[in-house]
Design a protein around this motif. Structure first.
Motif, PDB file in Angstrom:
ATOM      1  N   GLU A  70     -14.874  89.696 -57.503  1.00 35.64           N
ATOM      2  CA  GLU A  70     -13.627  89.725 -56.601  1.00 35.64           C
ATOM      3  C   GLU A  70     -13.928  90.756 -55.478  1.00 35.64           C
ATOM      4  N   LEU A  71     -13.321  90.479 -54.394  1.00 33.38           N
ATOM      5  CA  LEU A  71     -13.467  91.350 -53.325  1.00 33.38           C
ATOM      6  C   LEU A  71     -12.112  91.021 -52.207  1.00 33.38           C
ATOM      7  N   VAL A  72     -11.842  91.620 -51.204  1.00 33.44           N
ATOM      8  CA  VAL A  72     -11.256  91.447 -50.086  1.00 33.44           C
ATOM      9  C   VAL A  72     -12.205  91.101 -49.030  1.00 33.44           C
ATOM     10  N   TRP A  73     -11.890  90.018 -48.023  1.00 34.16           N
ATOM     11  CA  TRP A  73     -12.950  89.843 -47.193  1.00 34.16           C
ATOM     12  C   TRP A  73     -12.023  89.796 -45.985  1.00 34.16           C
ATOM     13  N   ASN A  74     -12.437  90.458 -44.938  1.00 33.70           N
ATOM     14  CA  ASN A  74     -11.770  90.453 -43.566  1.00 33.70           C
ATOM     15  C   ASN A  74     -12.208  89.390 -42.553  1.00 33.70           C
ATOM     16  N   LEU A  75     -11.485  88.582 -42.116  1.00 31.36           N
ATOM     17  CA  LEU A  75     -11.932  87.454 -41.197  1.00 31.36           C
ATOM     18  C   LEU A  75     -11.803  88.146 -39.954  1.00 31.36           C
ATOM     19  N   ARG A  76     -10.860  88.666 -39.551  1.00 28.88           N
ATOM     20  CA  ARG A  76     -10.531  89.470 -38.279  1.00 28.88           C
ATOM     21  C   ARG A  76      -9.418  90.438 -38.493  1.00 28.88           C
ATOM     22  N   PRO A  77      -9.408  91.344 -37.513  1.00 31.89           N
ATOM     23  CA  PRO A  77      -8.190  92.355 -37.823  1.00 31.89           C
ATOM     24  C   PRO A  77      -6.752  91.693 -38.125  1.00 31.89           C
ATOM     25  N   GLY A  78      -6.132  92.002 -39.101  1.00 30.20           N
ATOM     26  CA  GLY A  78      -4.903  91.442 -39.578  1.00 30.20           C
ATOM     27  C   GLY A  78      -4.894  90.420 -40.192  1.00 30.20           C
ATOM     28  N   THR A  79      -6.369  89.887 -40.585  1.00 34.30           N
ATOM     29  CA  THR A  79      -6.531  88.673 -41.295  1.00 34.30           C
ATOM     30  C   THR A  79      -7.427  88.769 -42.618  1.00 34.30           C
ATOM     31  N   SER A  80      -6.934  89.025 -43.635  1.00 32.11           N
ATOM     32  CA  SER A  80      -7.679  89.062 -44.811  1.00 32.11           C
ATOM     33  C   SER A  80      -7.611  88.143 -46.006  1.00 32.11           C
ATOM     34  N   PHE A  81      -8.657  87.944 -46.778  1.00 27.40           N
ATOM     35  CA  PHE A  81      -8.607  87.260 -48.101  1.00 27.40           C
ATOM     36  C   PHE A  81      -9.018  87.652 -49.450  1.00 27.40           C
ATOM     37  N   ARG A  82      -8.265  87.552 -50.162  1.00 24.76           N
ATOM     38  CA  ARG A  82      -8.609  87.891 -51.534  1.00 24.76           C
ATOM     39  C   ARG A  82      -9.561  87.046 -52.030  1.00 24.76           C
ATOM     40  N   THR A  83     -10.813  87.157 -52.396  1.00 24.63           N
ATOM     41  CA  THR A  83     -11.830  86.399 -52.453  1.00 24.63           C
ATOM     42  C   THR A  83     -12.256  86.510 -54.086  1.00 24.63           C
ATOM     43  N   THR A  84     -12.452  85.311 -54.731  1.00 23.20           N
ATOM     44  CA  THR A  84     -12.886  85.383 -56.074  1.00 23.20           C
ATOM     45  C   THR A  84     -14.170  84.430 -56.162  1.00 23.20           C
ATOM     46  N   VAL A  85     -15.350  84.760 -56.691  1.00 22.55           N
ATOM     47  CA  VAL A  85     -16.368  83.995 -56.629  1.00 22.55           C
ATOM     48  C   VAL A  85     -16.897  83.847 -58.319  1.00 22.55           C
ATOM     49  N   PHE A  86     -17.011  82.833 -58.764  1.00 24.36           N
ATOM     50  CA  PHE A  86     -17.128  82.453 -60.216  1.00 24.36           C
ATOM     51  C   PHE A  86     -18.219  81.375 -60.387  1.00 24.36           C
ATOM     52  N   THR A  95     -12.707  80.902 -54.005  1.00 25.67           N
ATOM     53  CA  THR A  95     -11.318  81.124 -53.615  1.00 25.67           C
ATOM     54  C   THR A  95     -11.084  81.974 -52.658  1.00 25.67           C
ATOM     55  N   PHE A  96     -10.536  81.633 -51.382  1.00 28.47           N
ATOM     56  CA  PHE A  96     -10.319  82.496 -50.412  1.00 28.47           C
ATOM     57  C   PHE A  96      -8.630  82.370 -50.371  1.00 28.47           C
ATOM     58  N   ARG A  97      -8.172  83.439 -50.850  1.00 26.04           N
ATOM     59  CA  ARG A  97      -6.660  83.547 -50.869  1.00 26.04           C
ATOM     60  C   ARG A  97      -6.020  84.476 -49.399  1.00 26.04           C
ATOM     61  N   LEU A  98      -5.243  83.851 -48.469  1.00 27.17           N
ATOM     62  CA  LEU A  98      -5.070  84.502 -47.567  1.00 27.17           C
ATOM     63  C   LEU A  98      -3.833  85.687 -47.883  1.00 27.17           C
ATOM     64  N   MET A  99      -4.094  86.793 -47.520  1.00 27.51           N
ATOM     65  CA  MET A  99      -3.175  88.003 -47.863  1.00 27.51           C
ATOM     66  C   MET A  99      -2.021  88.309 -46.678  1.00 27.51           C
ATOM     67  N   PRO A 100      -1.064  88.498 -47.093  1.00 28.17           N
ATOM     68  CA  PRO A 100      -0.032  88.666 -46.308  1.00 28.17           C
ATOM     69  C   PRO A 100      -0.229  90.128 -45.313  1.00 28.17           C
ATOM     70  N   ASN A 101       0.277  90.055 -44.142  1.00 25.94           N
ATOM     71  CA  ASN A 101      -0.164  91.137 -43.116  1.00 25.94           C
ATOM     72  C   ASN A 101       0.727  92.356 -43.511  1.00 25.94           C
ATOM     73  N   ASP A 102       1.932  91.867 -43.984  1.00 25.50           N
ATOM     74  CA  ASP A 102       2.933  93.008 -44.167  1.00 25.50           C
ATOM     75  C   ASP A 102       3.125  93.282 -45.416  1.00 25.50           C
ATOM     76  N   VAL A 103       2.618  94.173 -46.239  1.00 27.76           N
ATOM     77  CA  VAL A 103       3.162  94.199 -47.852  1.00 27.76           C
ATOM     78  C   VAL A 103       4.335  95.341 -47.618  1.00 27.76           C
ATOM     79  N   LEU A 104       5.258  94.830 -48.500  1.00 25.00           N
ATOM     80  CA  LEU A 104       6.492  95.541 -48.754  1.00 25.00           C
ATOM     81  C   LEU A 104       6.342  96.431 -49.810  1.00 25.00           C
ATOM     82  N   PRO A 105       7.162  97.592 -49.619  1.00 25.34           N
ATOM     83  CA  PRO A 105       6.975  98.678 -50.809  1.00 25.34           C
ATOM     84  C   PRO A 105       7.682  97.818 -52.011  1.00 25.34           C
ATOM     85  N   PRO A 106       7.395  98.506 -53.118  1.00 25.75           N
ATOM     86  CA  PRO A 106       8.013  97.773 -54.455  1.00 25.75           C
ATOM     87  C   PRO A 106       9.774  97.740 -54.355  1.00 25.75           C
TER      88      PRO A 106
END
Length: 108
Positions: A70-86, A95-106
């Protein structure tokens, strides 16, 4: 198609996830479900090319050793994917899952 082009296409068309499996066309997840991209099926050779575009040599070795990574793959600034290879049948699945740009605090 290069992997960055496929992911840019997915983002530009409001997909939240891209799934790759040899023998099937890329699948895109939208709010209303999973839909195949209007593209040729991914071949084992194409999957290997995609993995070399996304994974460093160390990650590739980890994949061969453990059967997944697993890793985080950056497509371009502000656009990242949580990537799982199996391991998937006789090839690999990704699987490439788009990660939200704004992560809110808990507390939010």
């Amino acid at each position: 198609m290069e992997i960055h082009q496929l992911l840019a296409f997915a983002v530009d068309n409001a997909a939240t996830e891209v799934l790759l499996s040899a023998g099937l066309p890329p699948m895109l997840r939208f709010a209303d479900g999973l839909k195949p991209a209007m593209m040729e099926p991914v071949t084992t050779e194409t999957m290997d090319e995609h993995l070399r575009q996304v994974l460093s040599p160390d990650r590739l070795q980890q994949l061969y050793r453990n059967g997944q990574t697993e890793l985080v793959w950056n497509l371009r600034p502000g656009t990242s994917f949580r990537t799982t290879v199996f391991a998937d049948r006789s090839s690999w699945g990704v699987t490439f899952r788009l990660m939200p740009n704004d992560v809110l605090p808990p507390e939010k």
